[in-house]
Scaffold this active site. Structure first.
Site, short mmCIF file in Angstrom:
data_model
loop_
_atom_site.label_atom_id
_atom_site.label_comp_id
_atom_site.label_asym_id
_atom_site.label_seq_id
_atom_site.Cartn_x
_atom_site.Cartn_y
_atom_site.Cartn_z
N HIS A 83 38.12 38.49 36.69
CA HIS A 83 37.04 39.27 36.07
C HIS A 83 36.15 39.89 37.16
O HIS A 83 35.77 41.06 37.08
CB HIS A 83 36.15 38.36 35.21
CG HIS A 83 36.73 38.00 33.86
ND1 HIS A 83 37.06 38.96 32.94
CD2 HIS A 83 37.00 36.80 33.28
CE1 HIS A 83 37.52 38.34 31.83
NE2 HIS A 83 37.49 37.04 32.02
N GLU B 187 39.72 41.04 30.07
CA GLU B 187 40.53 39.83 29.98
C GLU B 187 41.93 40.07 30.56
O GLU B 187 42.53 39.16 31.11
CB GLU B 187 40.61 39.39 28.51
CG GLU B 187 41.06 37.96 28.32
CD GLU B 187 40.15 36.91 28.94
OE1 GLU B 187 38.98 37.22 29.28
OE2 GLU B 187 40.62 35.77 29.10
N HIS C 218 40.91 32.79 37.17
CA HIS C 218 40.59 33.60 35.99
C HIS C 218 39.27 34.34 36.20
O HIS C 218 39.19 35.56 36.06
CB HIS C 218 40.51 32.68 34.77
CG HIS C 218 40.20 33.37 33.49
ND1 HIS C 218 41.17 33.70 32.57
CD2 HIS C 218 39.04 33.81 32.96
CE1 HIS C 218 40.60 34.32 31.54
NE2 HIS C 218 39.30 34.40 31.75
N GLU C 219 38.23 33.59 36.55
CA GLU C 219 36.91 34.22 36.70
C GLU C 219 36.90 35.17 37.90
O GLU C 219 36.24 36.21 37.87
CB GLU C 219 35.81 33.16 36.82
CG GLU C 219 35.68 32.24 35.60
CD GLU C 219 35.55 32.95 34.26
OE1 GLU C 219 35.01 34.09 34.22
OE2 GLU C 219 36.01 32.39 33.24
ZN ZN Z 1 37.98 35.59 30.58
#
Ligand code: ZN
Length: 503
Positions: free
Chosen positions: A269, A295, A265-266
């Protein structure tokens, strides 16, 4: 003259960027390595830097330069770097000059203190300790919104900071429509046996989990020459320049999924930020365009890629090799079902793709109720429990896994903090669908552990532009359509229909 004005503006913006980046380093350190004794001074240091940055950015000379540059801007194509820089800087200048510098410093200092108290209050399950901080956060959030009079709803200015162009009257009907589609899908699951995820809950040593996570995100395309990963309470991504985009994670040795998926997830980003054209570095254009679009990218890499059968058909044998004792007797199919288990749960960040947005809607509604004065902070823990009971049918054993679970209100504003997550989920499916339409080879490449087609498409259509375009502009340009819930619902029905034989 124009060149002189533009150079003057760029120099000033670079200095503002330097102050903000130095502040980001302090904030990263606060969340990773700083001893608790550093908290008070750190709060003050960060407040000083944000005050200086704010003063520098809101200097009337910046306004004059923007005025002098208007004819030049109007002579250029909309999407040129210079026109975009002037346009986006003007938008931020007009917003920032409405907020007094002392207020910015006060807000930052309060948020840093509040965050520190939360890091102690959450493990101690002590809501009462953070309650006065949260009450002050609510006051400050209202005050912040009121620097932008003329809004339809007091939450609108706060939502607009994160997701420009969005407001309560747009988000509410969108969420209502989504809820109407999601609830029957969630109900269909409750009539089925829950998938067994025991294979993920064995003992997985921390260092091996970290190693595997790093191997995965390296393959996805996270660039370690321009990044690194450290440990924290609540994983996040931060950027000091386009040459230094960092991520953080946390590990639970009895839950393989926690660190693995939050790392992807990170990294998602971070890959967005790393994909921005280097020419934009040091300017207000060098960042993702909205919290929803940001997101959408973390969720793309975490879910549409990271929880897909294509991805694991390549990576599962590698995971088995990393954890032979734990996984040698677990089939790919069992593992795939385990990582896509659908069940109402307590923690937003651990929630499956189907129920996740229900968690977001609860928080969005609470932000509205708190800002409107319909709900008092002191009643929040009980209101939280009641709402989880009615929406998800679960009750947290304590506030630690209830109202204390998310960092947002304890380190930021009340208002605008959560809608971006659901907007991001919707967009992730819409964007992924467009990418696969243009590049049909994306899935087969994923089955070989390669991601260049997808990454290049995303870079070309989204990442490289940074903040040159608004969220709505980026979505239209990349997918040919405005934001829509259709692709997300289609994605859920297809994936989970196959998994769970839904009708
Ligand atoms: Zn996030």
């Amino acid at each position: 003259m124009t060149i002189y004005y533009l150079e003057d503006l760029e120099t000033r913006l670079q200095e503002v960027n330097d102050l903000n980046s130095a502040n980001a380093v302090l904030s990263w350190d606060q969340s990773t390595y700083m001893p608790p004794g550093g908290a008070a001074a750190r709060g003050r240091q960060m407040a000083t830097l944000s005050r200086l940055a704010h003063e520098k950015f809101t200097d009337p000379e910046v306004g004059r330069l923007l005025d002098q540059l208007r004819p030049y801007e109007e002579s250029l194509p909309y999407d040129s770097d210079d026109a975009s820089l002037i346009r986006v800087t003007r938008r931020e200048y007009e917003r920032s000059t409405k907020i007094p510098a002392e207020f910015v410093a006060q807000l930052n200092e309060h948020q840093a203190e509040s965050y520190q108290v939360w890091t102690e209050a959450r493990p101690a399950n002590d809501f009462k300790r953070v309650q006065p901080y949260l009450e002050k956060t609510l006051d400050l959030s209202r005050q912040l919104a009121n620097y932008f009079p003329g809004y339809e709803h007091i939450a609108d200015p706060l939502i607009d900071f994160a997701d420009e162009g969005m407001k309560v009257s747009k988000v509410r009907p969108l969420f209502a429509e989504l809820r109407a589609q999601l609830v029957p899908i969630v109900q269909a699951f409750t009539s089925q046996p829950v998938a067994d995820d025991a294979c993920l809950k064995q003992f997985y040593p921390e260092s091996q989990q970290l190693d595997f996570g790093l191997e995965v995100i390296k393959a996805l395309g996270y660039d370690f020459n321009r990044g690194r990963q450290d440990k924290t309470h609540h994983p996040f991504m931060t950027k000091f320049s386009l040459g230094d985009v960092r991520i953080t994670t946390r590990v639970q040795e009895r839950d393989l999924g926690d660190a693995l998926f939050s790392t992807m997830h990170e990294a998602g980003h971070a890959m967005y930020e790393q994909g921005i054209r280097l020419e934009l570095d040091g300017t207000p254009l060098a960042g993702g365009t909205s919290s929803g679009v940001h997101e959408s990218q973390s969720r793309t890499w975490e879910n549409l890629v990271g929880r897909s059968r294509d991805f694991w058909s390549f990576f599962y044998p590698k995971l088995q090799a990393a954890f032979p004792e734990q996984l040698k007797a677990v089939s790919l199919d069992t593992f795939y079902r385990a990582i896509n288990k659908v069940a109402p749960s307590l923690i937003r960040t651990d929630a499956d793709e189907v129920t996740y947005n229900l968690h977001v809607m609860i928080r969005f509604d609470f932000e509205i109720d708190l800002l409107e004065g319909k709900l008092a902070i002191s009643d929040l823990p009980e209101a939280w429990q009641a709402r989880y009971q009615s929406d998800l049918g679960v009750r947290a054993p304590d506030d630690r896994d209830g109202v204390l679970q998310d960092v947002h209100w304890y380190a930021g504003n009340i208002g605008g903090s959560f809608q971006g997550y659901t907007l991001g989920n919707l967009l992730s499916a819409q964007i992924f669908e467009a990418a696969k339409r243009d590049q049909p080879g994306i899935s087969s490449e994923m089955r070989e552990g390669r991601f260049a087609l997808l990454r290049d498409w995303l870079t070309q259509n989204i990442y490289q532009h940074g903040s040159k375009f608004t969220a709505n502009e980026v979505i239209e340009r990349a997918t040919g359509n405005p934001l829509s819930i259709g692709p997300y619902i289609h994605y859920l029905r297809t994936k989970y229909g196959e998994l769970y034989k839904l009708v």
